[in-house]
Design an enzyme around this catalytic site. Structure first.
Site, PDB file in Angstrom:
ATOM      1  N   ASP A 222       0.835  -1.218   0.000  1.00 44.49           N
ATOM      2  CA  ASP A 222       0.000   0.000   0.000  1.00 44.49           C
ATOM      3  C   ASP A 222       0.863   1.260   0.000  1.00 44.49           C
ATOM      4  OD1 ASP A 222      -2.293   1.529   0.125  1.00 44.49           O
ATOM      5  OD2 ASP A 222      -3.066   0.634   1.971  1.00 44.49           O
TER       6      ASP A 222
ATOM      7  N   ASP B 207     -10.735   1.843  -3.433  1.00 39.02           N
ATOM      8  CA  ASP B 207     -11.350   1.569  -2.131  1.00 39.02           C
ATOM      9  C   ASP B 207     -12.868   1.551  -2.242  1.00 39.02           C
ATOM     10  OD1 ASP B 207      -9.018   1.314  -0.782  1.00 39.02           O
ATOM     11  OD2 ASP B 207      -9.054   3.285   0.164  1.00 39.02           O
TER      12      ASP B 207
HETATM   13  C1  DGJ Z   1      -5.863   2.041   1.894  1.00 42.91           C
HETATM   14  C2  DGJ Z   1      -6.229   0.817   1.120  1.00 42.91           C
HETATM   15  O1  DGJ Z   1      -6.701   1.170  -0.143  1.00 42.91           O
HETATM   16  C3  DGJ Z   1      -7.244   0.024   1.916  1.00 42.91           C
HETATM   17  O2  DGJ Z   1      -7.664  -1.084   1.181  1.00 42.91           O
HETATM   18  C4  DGJ Z   1      -6.638  -0.385   3.226  1.00 42.91           C
HETATM   19  O3  DGJ Z   1      -5.584  -1.268   2.988  1.00 42.91           O
HETATM   20  C5  DGJ Z   1      -6.159   0.844   3.981  1.00 42.91           C
HETATM   21  N1  DGJ Z   1      -5.300   1.663   3.161  1.00 42.91           N
HETATM   22  C6  DGJ Z   1      -5.417   0.460   5.228  1.00 42.91           C
HETATM   23  O4  DGJ Z   1      -4.867   1.518   5.866  1.00 42.91           O
END
Ligand code: DGJ
Length: 780
Positions: free
Chosen positions: A474, A544
């Protein structure tokens, strides 16, 4: 590939031809990019710019060539300060800021396959059976500078890749202010520009507009390829002709489209010069990222299919290439930071029962992390949350027959961390200036080898002992306060490029050390969905936002440049956590199934009927996974049009099987008929066509249930809830035997939709955001 007599370069793939020729002055004139032309019939005369008289206020190349006006010539790579007043592909400052540059052809060579380069940048790959490379070496007429233009032709994918390399043969430094990866000059302006724009949670929405005089820029300056403007663009004509371009790069990019006063169009793609400069030492060389180009007469779908073929064959590498990707569960939206060991194990158990194959532990497992204010950089397990350690959790998950995956965000540091206490200078910040902040976190200076070494050691230790099968990488903030103590960096304009080279080097090492691990890249969802990351990580977390309606737009836009095998798509809770929209569980699945399927909700809280529905979904997905991840994908009806309906189709290579998504945005009241017309079928075949059976929640009918129930049922009451847990309706009965020709040219008129006047076993109950997947099986 080249005819010496004509000084013509012909780069042809199976279905396309790209032509350029050397002018009498040694420059490269671009002649054509389009449908395949058979070599014998090519006339340069017919394609070259006519120039027997001069043009008003034009600057001719020199007095020996009084009618050669660069500003109205299609060129392979522009000059600077020699009469071409469009945006230049090259800008190098030398001798106290002089900028004039004039490169002419010196030599060329043709190489089988694609030799690896020195740049440290990710690149496409192929061998002599799949591609051929042409390198044209240009020389500056007065300076000790050379410029190599490299083209690799991928015959089967109908893709050409391009890059430029600058060699400084002098004894003095020069500063590169701009060096485009590719320039494409087109001789008419009747194109529309298609780009993919957005922001967090609404990534890559498709936008189309006609070209207009002047310049349009599609770029990023935030240090990532960005959700704002993806580097993939298309130019498309009314008659279907389409050119696609993308860049194998994950940092700041720029695609510039200029319509000249003479109705010519120049397209440049490469590193964004707005945030770039590079001091090139004597005898050193600099190479640009690789650009990819395709052409198709079959509109955006044709060009997308070329890109999909190319990415699956020549970008994705390692054991996960063409391998079916596991169905995963991710605990993020099920628990966020609030989880215990027991909770995770229960989630894993329930997921295994449902048929899920990979359990992913997301954010919150390390340091003292209970929210997003601490611990980034401290990649050791949080003993309060996981007292038996990651090893034990991983073991439990493996015992359940699932793979174990872990989330990390290695490029970041929290002020509240052991790492920051020890190495405050590893954080990207300018001495004496208060740094800006994103999501309470800061970025580590990956231009520094010691930072990269630390991360390699920390991460590989954890990944080894936790026996990971999957990593979610991430990156949740973008750049500010660019500065580095790295001594190699001569100018801070180098920061972004050096950062991304540092990241690529780290990823190269980690992916080599963990060759069997499946990596998924993520940047607050899809803020870094690009070909650079895909060279290391075969899939990307698309967004997301998992709301079924939003996903129609997000996945539609993403699919234009990237294949379904690269798009992480999850079924999450309703109401959705990003939009608060309520959508049906089956629709959430139907749309997520057109990608790499995952679940991201608390499966321990599901009701019996929901569990049954999910089990059936997963079984269906597994049975059709190869098709859904690697089939030929077509957008039949677009979400971004005025239409209320969206239709996507995916076909097996021999077209013996197809899956077709029919989704509607809103329920049209008293609807007319819906028609399914799909052209990517085998015209000579006979198909059986029927919808995937899905469950209809009786709650959809609200108070109408009282019309058939002997007892009163209150909307939202206990009785309704109890019945809904125990009983669901089957979706409609519908079945056809139909020829491919009929499906393609006439279509199938589907069963009536529910319209408020009655209901029977044939009625299609869709409601708002409703959808179906239709199965086409060739029977003859
Ligand atoms: C952003 C990501 O896109 C989410 O899926 C998740 O992993 C969060 N970060 C966690 O902080």
């Amino acid at each position: 590939m080249i005819s010496k007599k004509d000084r013509l370069f012909n780069l042809s793939t199976k279905k396309t031809t790209y032509l350029f020729a050397i002018t009498e002055t040694g420059h490269l004139e671009h002649l054509y990019y389009g449908r395949y032309l058979s070599k014998e019939t090519i006339s340069i005369d017919a394609l070259a710019e006519k120039r027997s008289i001069s043009i008003g206020t034009g600057t001719a190349y020199d007095s020996d060539h009084p009618t050669l006006f660069f500003t109205n010539l299609c060129m392979e790579y522009s000059t600077m300060g020699k009469g071409d007043y469009r945006e230049s592909s090259v800008d190098i400052s030398y001798s106290r800021g002089m900028q004039t540059l004039d490169f002419i052809v010196k030599s060329y060579r043709i190489l089988p396959g694609k030799p690896r380069t020195f740049s440290g940048l990710p690149e496409s790959y192929g061998d002599k059976s799949t591609c051929t490379t042409l390198e044209v070496m240009l020389k500056e007429t007065c300076l000790p500078l050379r410029l190599a233009l490299t083209y690799t032709v991928f015959e089967d994918s109908n893709v050409i890749t391009r890059r430029a390399t600058l060699y400084n043969d002098s004894t003095e430094e020069v500063t590169i202010k701009n060096l485009a990866s590719a320039q494409l000059d087109l001789d008419t302006d009747d194109w529309k520009l298609v780009t993919f724009d957005g922001a967090w949670s609404r990534e890559r929405y498709m936008h189309e507009r006609p070209l207009a005089p002047g310049i349009m820029i599609n770029d990023s300056k935030s240090g990532v390829s960005s959700a704002d403007h993806n580097p993939c663009i298309f130019l498309t004509k009314e008659n279907g002709e389409t050119i696609g371009m993308n860049l194998i790069y994950s940092s700041n990019h720029r695609e510039l489209v200029e319509t000249s006063p003479y109705g010519k169009v120049r397209v440049l793609t490469g590193i964004n010069p707005a945030t770039f400069s590079w001091v090139l030492a004597p005898q050193d060389r600099f190479q640009t990222p690789e650009a990819i180009l395709t052409y198709s007469p079959d509109a955006l779908n044709g060009a997308s299919q070329n890109f999909h073929h190319f990415i699956n064959n020549h970008i994705i590498r390692g054991p996960w290439k063409f391998r079916e990707r596991p169905v995963l569960i991710n605990n993020w939206e099920a628990t966020y930071f609030k989880f215990t060991e027991d909770k995770l194990i229960n989630l894993a158990k329930e997921s295994a029962n449902l048929g899920i194959e990979l359990f992913v532990l997301d954010d919150g497992w390390f340091g003292l992390r209970n929210d997003d204010t601490t611990s980034l950089g401290d990649w050791t397990v949080n003993p309060k949350k996981l007292p038996s350690g990651l090893e034990n959790l991983s073991l439990e998950v493996h015992r359940l027959g699932m793979m174990f995956g872990l989330w990390v965000e290695p490029e970041m540091v929290s002020i509240e961390s052991q790492l920051y206490k020890k190495h405050p200078d590893w954080m990207v910040a300018i001495p004496g200036r208060r740094p800006s902040v994103g999501r309470n976190q800061y970025i580590l200076d990956l231009t520094r080898p010691d930072v990269r070494d630390y991360l390699f050691k920390q991460l590989s230790d954890v990944w080894h002992f936790a026996n990971v099968n999957y990593i979610k990488w991430d990156m949740n903030r973008v750049f500010s306060d660019m500065y580095s103590t790295n001594r190699e960096m001569k100018d801070h304009g180098e920061f972004f490029h050096r950062y991304i080279l540092g990241l690529y080097e780290l990823l190269e090492k980690l992916t080599a050390a963990f060759p069997n691990v499946l990596f998924e890249s993520c940047a607050s969802g899809g803020n870094r969905f690009d070909l650079g990351m895909l060279c290391y990580m075969p899939q990307t977390w698309t967004s997301d936002n998992t709301d079924a309606l939003s996903r129609l737009y997000i996945q539609e836009g993403t699919s234009c440049g990237y294949p379904l095998s690269t798009m992480g798509s999850h079924v999450s809770d309703s109401p959705n956590h990003q939009t608060l929209r309520r959508t049906d569980l089956e629709s959430r699945f139907n749309i997520a199934a057109f990608g790499v399927l995952g679940y991201e909700l608390d499966v321990t809280k599901l009701k019996g009927q929901q569990k049954d529905a999910i089990k059936a979904q997963i079984a269906f997905y597994k049975a059709h996974r190869a098709l859904l991840q690697y089939g030929t994908f077509t957008r039949v009806k677009l979400a971004n049009s005025t239409s209320n309906q969206v239709v996507w189709a995916v076909a097996s290579q021999d077209k013996s099987e197809l899956l077709v998504l029919f989704a509607q945005k809103l329920n049209p009241s008293n609807p007319g008929s819906d028609k399914l017309r799909v052209e990517i079928v085998d015209l000579n075949a006979v198909y059986e066509v029927f919808p995937r059976q899905q469950r209809i929640d009786i709650k959809m009918f609200g108070n109408l249930l009282n019309q058939v129930s002997p007892l009163p049922i209150t909307e939202g009451g206990i009785a309704q809830d109890t019945i809904s847990k125990a009983v669901t309706l089957d979706s409609e009965v519908e079945h056809y035997r139909v020829t491919g020709e009929q499906v393609a040219w006439a279509g199938i008129k589907l069963n009536q939709q529910f319209g408020g006047t009655g209901y029977d076993a044939m009625t299609r109950v869709l409601g708002d955001f409703g959808s179906r997947i239709y199965i086409f099986k060739k029977i003859k």
